[in-house]
Write an enzyme that holds these catalytic residues in place. Structure first.
Site, PDB file in Angstrom:
ATOM      1  CD  GLU A 142      33.226  35.255  -3.685  1.00 56.54           C
ATOM      2  OE1 GLU A 142      32.210  34.573  -3.492  1.00 56.54           O
ATOM      3  OE2 GLU A 142      33.183  36.409  -4.155  1.00 56.54           O
ATOM      4  CD  GLU A 250      35.617  39.525  -8.592  1.00 56.40           C
ATOM      5  OE1 GLU A 250      34.509  39.941  -8.224  1.00 56.40           O
ATOM      6  OE2 GLU A 250      35.952  38.341  -8.520  1.00 56.40           O
TER       7      GLU A 250
HETATM    8  C1  GLA Z   1      31.983  37.979  -7.018  1.00 58.35           C
HETATM    9  C2  GLA Z   1      32.495  36.988  -8.041  1.00 58.35           C
HETATM   10  C3  GLA Z   1      32.359  37.514  -9.435  1.00 58.35           C
HETATM   11  C4  GLA Z   1      31.051  38.194  -9.685  1.00 58.35           C
HETATM   12  C5  GLA Z   1      30.850  39.265  -8.672  1.00 58.35           C
HETATM   13  C6  GLA Z   1      29.574  39.996  -8.917  1.00 58.35           C
HETATM   14  O1  GLA Z   1      32.864  38.930  -6.675  1.00 58.35           O
HETATM   15  O2  GLA Z   1      33.816  36.634  -7.831  1.00 58.35           O
HETATM   16  O3  GLA Z   1      32.491  36.457 -10.323  1.00 58.35           O
HETATM   17  O4  GLA Z   1      30.012  37.277  -9.658  1.00 58.35           O
HETATM   18  O5  GLA Z   1      30.814  38.656  -7.406  1.00 58.35           O
HETATM   19  O6  GLA Z   1      29.271  40.208 -10.240  1.00 58.35           O
END
Ligand code: GLA
Length: 342
Positions: A142, A250
């Site tokens: 990010e 994710e």
């Molecule tokens: C982001 C992060 C993850 C996690 C999610 C929420 O996407 O990359 O590591 O913290 O938020 O759980």
């Protein structure tokens, strides 16, 4: 007994169905290894630490490394023949209180060389420990700015403030130096938003042109029912066109459209839409199996999801493929049915 043996409607194992495409992963913390042991070895063949490989967890204070939790996940994966995705070496959150990386004990800002040294040590220690056991790492998480329209590529973060705009490239080089065999990913959210995706592509292109060891792009995939599957396709295609491997890192699909909604049980119509979307997404992922090297869900079953506390604290959500009792949801069946027809 596994989840296939005690159900009225047995389902195929997800990881088997996609065995010729990509590993199927789950993000979790150590208690889930026990509480979800009915599902994990059956359906999943890749694991990610939800939080326990972040800097705050692995090095909460200068030089104090705490590997126990991450070790438990890596050991479970080894025992069950699963891959491990490392997440994450550098992020602007969860770096460890009270900011020991960026500040001196008296609270003053540390010199850039000091911060870079701490980061290098962190990466070296962590990658050394998991060398040969963690196959790929989200090296940077990010880093891209969220400000569409502003002429700004990287977000304003403590890392950027301390290390300058060239830090992303240097971090990849550090990681490659620490474990030359690990596959190194850049991981980002909001990749269905064309403007943010364009900035991410610009960063990756620059890194590759500079010869930085970047091997893959992670599309986080925290979606809701409005996700545009065509935008997911474009994201995969555009990252792949740079010669990168692509992972969905994710994945979950929230049932809520905004922060004012709240359900005590999941509305059947929304579950059906969620199922339809999961089916479409997996059909798409299968299409791109030559470039996709993994799909990771951010959780295992609906009894435990970060979305119960995000973006609204204490609001129950149902974003995954198994319900709160670990039974297959319509979403899982939709993915499996689609795979059978493929
Ligand atoms: C982001 C992060 C993850 C996690 C999610 C929420 O996407 O990359 O590591 O913290 O938020 O759980």
């Amino acid at each position: 007994m596994n989840s296939n043996e005690n159900r009225d409607n047995p389902v195929s194992a997800l990881k088997e169905v996609f065995a010729d495409c990509f590993p199927i992963g789950a993000a979790l913390s150590p208690p889930v290894l026990d509480s979800h042991d009915d599902l994990l070895p059956v359906h999943f063949n890749s694991l990610t630490c939800e939080n326990h490989m972040k800097m705050r967890a692995l090095q909460p204070a200068a030089g104090e490394f705490t590997f126990e939790n991450a070790d438990a996940v890596v050991e479970y994966a080894r025992t069950h023949g699963m891959r491990v995705r490392g997440h994450t070496l550098l992020w602007h959150h969860e770096t460890g209180a009270p900011g020991w990386v960026f500040n001196e004990p008296d609270g003053s800002r540390s010199a850039p060389e000091q911060v870079e040294d701490r980061l290098r040590t962190h990466i070296r220690e962590v990658m050394n420990r998991y060398r040969g056991r963690v196959e790929c790492w989200d090296v940077v998480n990010e880093a891209i700015s969220d400000r569409d329209g502003a002429d700004e590529l990287l977000r304003d973060s403590p890392w950027r403030r301390a290390l300058g705009d060239g830090y992303v490239e240097r971090v990849f080089r550090m990681a490659h130096g620490a474990d030359p065999h690990a596959l190194l990913f850049y991981n980002e959210y909001g990749m269905t938003r064309p403007a943010k995706r364009e900035r991410t592509l610009r960063l990756l292109r620059r890194l590759l042109e500079a010869g930085a060891p970047v091997h893959g792009a992670g599309i986080q995939g925290h979606f809701d029912l409005r996700v545009d599957v065509d935008e997911v396709r474009r994201a995969i295609e555009e990252f792949a066109s740079l010669g990168l491997k692509v992972e969905i890192t994710e994945l979950d699909i929230s049932l809520y459209n905004d922060n004012d909604e709240s359900f005590t049980s999941p509305p059947p119509e929304r579950l059906a839409r969620q199922a339809g979307l999961y089916g479409k997404l997996f059909a798409l992922f299968r299409e791109y199996r030559q470039v996709i090297t993994g799909i990771t869900f951010w959780g295992v079953a609906d009894d435990r999801t970060w979305l119960d506390n995000h973006p609204v604290r204490g609001r129950k959500n149902w974003p995954l493929l198994f319900d709160g009792d670990h039974r297959p949801k319509e979403a899982l069946c939709s993915i499996l049915d689609g795979a059978m027809d493929a």
